[in-house]
Design a protein around this motif. Structure first.
Motif, PDB file in Angstrom:
ATOM      1  N   ALA A 253     -33.723  75.769  16.873  1.00 34.45           N
ATOM      2  CA  ALA A 253     -33.971  74.356  17.173  1.00 34.45           C
ATOM      3  C   ALA A 253     -32.733  73.710  17.781  1.00 34.45           C
ATOM      4  O   ALA A 253     -32.834  72.869  18.686  1.00 34.45           O
ATOM      5  CB  ALA A 253     -34.401  73.620  15.910  1.00 34.45           C
ATOM      6  N   ASN A 254     -31.554  74.091  17.304  1.00 29.61           N
ATOM      7  CA  ASN A 254     -30.304  73.579  17.875  1.00 29.61           C
ATOM      8  C   ASN A 254     -30.117  74.039  19.318  1.00 29.61           C
ATOM      9  O   ASN A 254     -29.696  73.261  20.188  1.00 29.61           O
ATOM     10  CB  ASN A 254     -29.111  74.047  17.042  1.00 29.61           C
ATOM     11  CG  ASN A 254     -28.959  73.299  15.725  1.00 29.61           C
ATOM     12  OD1 ASN A 254     -29.619  72.297  15.480  1.00 29.61           O
ATOM     13  ND2 ASN A 254     -28.088  73.792  14.862  1.00 29.61           N
ATOM     14  N   VAL A 255     -30.424  75.312  19.580  1.00 32.41           N
ATOM     15  CA  VAL A 255     -30.253  75.887  20.920  1.00 32.41           C
ATOM     16  C   VAL A 255     -31.038  75.089  21.962  1.00 32.41           C
ATOM     17  O   VAL A 255     -30.571  74.885  23.089  1.00 32.41           O
ATOM     18  CB  VAL A 255     -30.682  77.372  20.916  1.00 32.41           C
ATOM     19  CG1 VAL A 255     -30.859  77.902  22.340  1.00 32.41           C
ATOM     20  CG2 VAL A 255     -29.652  78.218  20.165  1.00 32.41           C
ATOM     21  N   ALA A 256     -32.207  74.600  21.572  1.00 27.12           N
ATOM     22  CA  ALA A 256     -33.051  73.841  22.504  1.00 27.12           C
ATOM     23  C   ALA A 256     -32.405  72.536  22.952  1.00 27.12           C
ATOM     24  O   ALA A 256     -32.823  71.944  23.950  1.00 27.12           O
ATOM     25  CB  ALA A 256     -34.408  73.552  21.867  1.00 27.12           C
ATOM     26  N   THR A 257     -31.363  72.084  22.243  1.00 25.81           N
ATOM     27  CA  THR A 257     -30.716  70.807  22.565  1.00 25.81           C
ATOM     28  C   THR A 257     -29.401  70.960  23.318  1.00 25.81           C
ATOM     29  O   THR A 257     -28.747  69.967  23.606  1.00 25.81           O
ATOM     30  CB  THR A 257     -30.432  70.007  21.274  1.00 25.81           C
ATOM     31  OG1 THR A 257     -29.377  70.646  20.515  1.00 25.81           O
ATOM     32  CG2 THR A 257     -31.678  69.898  20.399  1.00 25.81           C
ATOM     33  N   MET A 258     -29.002  72.159  23.650  1.00 28.90           N
ATOM     34  CA  MET A 258     -27.628  72.329  24.149  1.00 28.90           C
ATOM     35  C   MET A 258     -27.510  72.318  25.670  1.00 28.90           C
ATOM     36  O   MET A 258     -26.427  72.540  26.210  1.00 28.90           O
ATOM     37  CB  MET A 258     -27.002  73.607  23.577  1.00 28.90           C
ATOM     38  CG  MET A 258     -27.585  74.915  24.043  1.00 28.90           C
ATOM     39  SD  MET A 258     -26.735  76.302  23.192  1.00 28.90           S
ATOM     40  CE  MET A 258     -27.438  77.706  24.050  1.00 28.90           C
ATOM     41  N   PHE A 259     -28.599  72.023  26.377  1.00 28.23           N
ATOM     42  CA  PHE A 259     -28.575  72.048  27.839  1.00 28.23           C
ATOM     43  C   PHE A 259     -28.765  70.650  28.428  1.00 28.23           C
ATOM     44  O   PHE A 259     -29.542  69.853  27.916  1.00 28.23           O
ATOM     45  CB  PHE A 259     -29.685  72.956  28.378  1.00 28.23           C
ATOM     46  CG  PHE A 259     -29.591  74.374  27.900  1.00 28.23           C
ATOM     47  CD1 PHE A 259     -28.808  75.292  28.554  1.00 28.23           C
ATOM     48  CD2 PHE A 259     -30.300  74.783  26.776  1.00 28.23           C
ATOM     49  CE1 PHE A 259     -28.723  76.602  28.117  1.00 28.23           C
ATOM     50  CE2 PHE A 259     -30.240  76.083  26.325  1.00 28.23           C
ATOM     51  CZ  PHE A 259     -29.444  77.002  26.997  1.00 28.23           C
ATOM     52  N   ARG A 260     -28.067  70.382  29.530  1.00 24.91           N
ATOM     53  CA  ARG A 260     -28.280  69.169  30.311  1.00 24.91           C
ATOM     54  C   ARG A 260     -27.897  69.458  31.758  1.00 24.91           C
ATOM     55  O   ARG A 260     -27.028  70.300  32.030  1.00 24.91           O
ATOM     56  CB  ARG A 260     -27.458  67.990  29.779  1.00 24.91           C
ATOM     57  CG  ARG A 260     -25.958  68.131  29.934  1.00 24.91           C
ATOM     58  CD  ARG A 260     -25.190  66.900  29.490  1.00 24.91           C
ATOM     59  NE  ARG A 260     -23.747  67.064  29.590  1.00 24.91           N
ATOM     60  CZ  ARG A 260     -23.046  66.883  30.712  1.00 24.91           C
ATOM     61  NH1 ARG A 260     -23.656  66.462  31.815  1.00 24.91           N
ATOM     62  NH2 ARG A 260     -21.733  67.062  30.725  1.00 24.91           N
ATOM     63  N   VAL A 261     -28.555  68.763  32.694  1.00 23.86           N
ATOM     64  CA  VAL A 261     -28.204  68.905  34.105  1.00 23.86           C
ATOM     65  C   VAL A 261     -27.104  67.902  34.421  1.00 23.86           C
ATOM     66  O   VAL A 261     -27.271  66.694  34.246  1.00 23.86           O
ATOM     67  CB  VAL A 261     -29.416  68.656  35.009  1.00 23.86           C
ATOM     68  CG1 VAL A 261     -29.004  68.727  36.489  1.00 23.86           C
ATOM     69  CG2 VAL A 261     -30.501  69.700  34.731  1.00 23.86           C
ATOM     70  N   ASP A 262     -25.970  68.416  34.894  1.00 26.66           N
ATOM     71  CA  ASP A 262     -24.844  67.549  35.233  1.00 26.66           C
ATOM     72  C   ASP A 262     -25.011  66.945  36.621  1.00 26.66           C
ATOM     73  O   ASP A 262     -24.817  65.745  36.808  1.00 26.66           O
ATOM     74  CB  ASP A 262     -23.543  68.339  35.150  1.00 26.66           C
ATOM     75  CG  ASP A 262     -22.314  67.478  35.339  1.00 26.66           C
ATOM     76  OD1 ASP A 262     -22.019  66.678  34.434  1.00 26.66           O
ATOM     77  OD2 ASP A 262     -21.654  67.589  36.403  1.00 26.66           O
ATOM     78  N   HIS A 263     -25.358  67.770  37.601  1.00 21.84           N
ATOM     79  CA  HIS A 263     -25.545  67.268  38.947  1.00 21.84           C
ATOM     80  C   HIS A 263     -26.310  68.292  39.786  1.00 21.84           C
ATOM     81  O   HIS A 263     -26.502  69.445  39.365  1.00 21.84           O
ATOM     82  CB  HIS A 263     -24.207  66.940  39.629  1.00 21.84           C
ATOM     83  CG  HIS A 263     -23.276  68.112  39.736  1.00 21.84           C
ATOM     84  ND1 HIS A 263     -22.373  68.450  38.742  1.00 21.84           N
ATOM     85  CD2 HIS A 263     -23.112  69.027  40.710  1.00 21.84           C
ATOM     86  CE1 HIS A 263     -21.696  69.531  39.106  1.00 21.84           C
ATOM     87  NE2 HIS A 263     -22.133  69.886  40.285  1.00 21.84           N
ATOM     88  N   VAL A 264     -26.717  67.856  40.968  1.00 24.11           N
ATOM     89  CA  VAL A 264     -27.421  68.718  41.917  1.00 24.11           C
ATOM     90  C   VAL A 264     -26.670  68.695  43.247  1.00 24.11           C
ATOM     91  O   VAL A 264     -26.329  67.620  43.755  1.00 24.11           O
ATOM     92  CB  VAL A 264     -28.875  68.233  42.133  1.00 24.11           C
ATOM     93  CG1 VAL A 264     -29.564  69.061  43.220  1.00 24.11           C
ATOM     94  CG2 VAL A 264     -29.663  68.301  40.826  1.00 24.11           C
ATOM     95  N   HIS A 265     -26.416  69.879  43.799  1.00 26.12           N
ATOM     96  CA  HIS A 265     -25.832  69.996  45.146  1.00 26.12           C
ATOM     97  C   HIS A 265     -26.950  70.331  46.131  1.00 26.12           C
ATOM     98  O   HIS A 265     -27.615  71.354  45.972  1.00 26.12           O
ATOM     99  CB  HIS A 265     -24.783  71.115  45.202  1.00 26.12           C
ATOM    100  CG  HIS A 265     -23.477  70.760  44.575  1.00 26.12           C
ATOM    101  ND1 HIS A 265     -22.654  69.769  45.053  1.00 26.12           N
ATOM    102  CD2 HIS A 265     -22.829  71.281  43.507  1.00 26.12           C
ATOM    103  CE1 HIS A 265     -21.565  69.687  44.315  1.00 26.12           C
ATOM    104  NE2 HIS A 265     -21.655  70.583  43.352  1.00 26.12           N
ATOM    105  N   ASN A 266     -27.138  69.525  47.143  1.00 24.43           N
ATOM    106  CA  ASN A 266     -28.109  69.829  48.202  1.00 24.43           C
ATOM    107  C   ASN A 266     -27.359  70.280  49.446  1.00 24.43           C
ATOM    108  O   ASN A 266     -27.142  69.512  50.378  1.00 24.43           O
ATOM    109  CB  ASN A 266     -28.982  68.606  48.495  1.00 24.43           C
ATOM    110  CG  ASN A 266     -29.996  68.347  47.402  1.00 24.43           C
ATOM    111  OD1 ASN A 266     -30.813  69.212  47.099  1.00 24.43           O
ATOM    112  ND2 ASN A 266     -29.941  67.168  46.791  1.00 24.43           N
ATOM    113  N   ASP A 267     -26.956  71.533  49.453  1.00 22.82           N
ATOM    114  CA  ASP A 267     -26.156  72.072  50.569  1.00 22.82           C
ATOM    115  C   ASP A 267     -26.977  73.088  51.364  1.00 22.82           C
ATOM    116  O   ASP A 267     -27.864  73.717  50.831  1.00 22.82           O
ATOM    117  CB  ASP A 267     -24.907  72.772  50.033  1.00 22.82           C
ATOM    118  CG  ASP A 267     -23.989  71.797  49.305  1.00 22.82           C
ATOM    119  OD1 ASP A 267     -23.951  70.613  49.676  1.00 22.82           O
ATOM    120  OD2 ASP A 267     -23.323  72.230  48.344  1.00 22.82           O
TER     121      ASP A 267
END
Length: 267
Positions: A253-267
């Protein structure tokens, strides 16, 4: 009359501009396919992760020096601005994030339909349906997992997460090893899925290959919704080995909370 005409022309120009901007902002009608990169960048709290030497302190005042971080990323589904989804082919949708390997940092999704994407869903581990297909259903990934030491054995199955190192605490003054492995244990399968929104759109085109930069905060493994104290699992003074029991679903259950998107590069 001229003033009225000028105003009419101005209004038409503004309307055309707004329409064009609106079209650009929701461009899911583009054709062809492209690529998207998913970058997994491990951290501990606000600090970029450094293996072996970096002291990382939990809220329980335990200090970890992490030596191994690996986790299986699978079953990727991308969502466009119009709400439609693209499910990446499952046969190609298994990757191993590995802090110690350059190949375990960025995964390239190919043949993604062109469009503006705003969300990603992925699993951590191998889903039960795929596992039940047996060895023939695992394809090349079985050998990859074996080489990465992410397979307990064929009977016990995959390690979904391998988190290892040494720790000290208020009661453990000499560093002891810790080892946390999630996966199937008894009736608990411990596979989990994560859904993340993008802060800006990922524009997949035939000539644009965006990168989605995902931060993985490993402190959440022990300091997520469930607080886990390694000292409580110190087996006779030999270290903390958590590979089953009541703690593993809490860690999942903890593992499911450890991700977030910081930014997106459109290159």
């Amino acid at each position: 009359m001229k003033k009225i005409l000028y105003k009419a022309v101005a209004i038409l120009a503004i309307t055309a501009t707004i329409s064009a901007c609106s079209s650009d902002d929701n461009n899911d009608s583009v054709s062809g396919t492209g690529k998207m990169g998913l970058k997994f960048d491990n951290s501990f709290g606000s600090n970029d992760l450094i293996l072996e030497t970096q002291p990382n302190t939990t809220t329980n005042k335990e200090v970890l020096k992490i030596t191994t971080v690996k986790y299986i990323v699978s079953n990727i589904v991308l969502t466009k601005t119009d709400g439609t989804t693209f499910t990446y082919p499952k046969a190609k949708s298994y990757f191993i994030a590995d802090e110690a390997s350059a190949a375990g940092y960025k995964f390239i999704l190919s043949d993604v339909p062109a469009g503006d994407y705003v969300k990603v869903k992925f699993g951590i581990g191998v889903d039960k349906e795929q596992w039940q297909l047996g060895a023939s259903g695992q394809g090349d990934f079985l050998a990859q997992a074996q080489a990465a030491k992410m397979l307990w054995n064929w009977t016990a199955g995959y390690k979904f997460l391998a988190f290892e190192g040494n720790f000290t605490s208020e009661t453990v003054t000499t560093a002891l090893p810790f080892m946390i492995h999630t996966g199937q244990t008894g009736t608990d399968y411990n596979y989990t899925e994560v859904t993340l929104d993008f802060p800006t759109k990922a524009l997949v085109r035939t000539n644009i290959s965006p990168d989605v930069h995902i931060i993985t905060d490993l402190s959440k493994i022990l300091d997520g919704p469930n607080k886990i104290k390694l000292s409580d699992y110190n087996m006779g003074g030999t270290g903390a080995m958590i590979m089953g029991g009541a703690a593993l679903p809490l860690i999942t259950a903890n593992v499911a909370t450890m991700f977030r998107v910081d930014h997106v590069h459109n290159d």
